[in-house]
Design a protein around this motif. Structure first.
Motif, PDB file in Angstrom:
ATOM      1  N   UNK A  59      39.432  38.902  48.009  1.00 33.61           N
ATOM      2  CA  UNK A  59      40.787  38.681  48.513  1.00 33.61           C
ATOM      3  C   UNK A  59      41.746  38.702  47.336  1.00 33.61           C
ATOM      4  N   UNK A  60      42.839  39.413  47.501  1.00 34.35           N
ATOM      5  CA  UNK A  60      43.837  39.483  46.449  1.00 34.35           C
ATOM      6  C   UNK A  60      44.906  38.426  46.705  1.00 34.35           C
ATOM      7  N   UNK A  61      45.378  37.847  45.625  1.00 36.38           N
ATOM      8  CA  UNK A  61      46.445  36.855  45.772  1.00 36.38           C
ATOM      9  C   UNK A  61      47.783  37.563  45.911  1.00 36.38           C
ATOM     10  N   UNK A  62      48.777  36.856  46.385  1.00 31.41           N
ATOM     11  CA  UNK A  62      50.096  37.438  46.575  1.00 31.41           C
ATOM     12  C   UNK A  62      50.934  37.436  45.302  1.00 31.41           C
ATOM     13  N   UNK A  63      50.400  36.826  44.236  1.00 33.77           N
ATOM     14  CA  UNK A  63      51.179  36.743  42.983  1.00 33.77           C
ATOM     15  C   UNK A  63      51.064  38.033  42.201  1.00 33.77           C
ATOM     16  N   UNK A  64      52.150  38.342  41.453  1.00 36.27           N
ATOM     17  CA  UNK A  64      52.131  39.535  40.602  1.00 36.27           C
ATOM     18  C   UNK A  64      52.294  39.160  39.158  1.00 36.27           C
TER      19      UNK A  64
END
Length: 64
Positions: A59-64
């Protein structure tokens, strides 16, 4: 006359299968095998239909 007889020959009689007495452990093992086979078949059908596997991957986080 020859030794051959015309027409369809009857099949040989087979012995009847005897009902085996299984202890509870063997019954549980066979039930588990049937359940595993059914689950595997269902999963293969889902993959063939193009449905994604549930709960896998990163799962990828929403932070960049």
């Amino acid at each position: 006359m020859s030794g051959r007889q015309g027409g369809k020959m009857k099949p040989l009689k087979q012995k009847k299968k005897q009902q085996q007495d299984l202890d509870p452990e063997e019954q549980a093992f066979k039930e588990k095998q049937k359940a595993d086979a059914a689950a595997k078949k269902a999963m293969l059908n889902n993959v063939k239909a193009g449905k994604p596997l549930v709960g896998g991957g990163i799962k990828k986080s929403g932070k960049k």
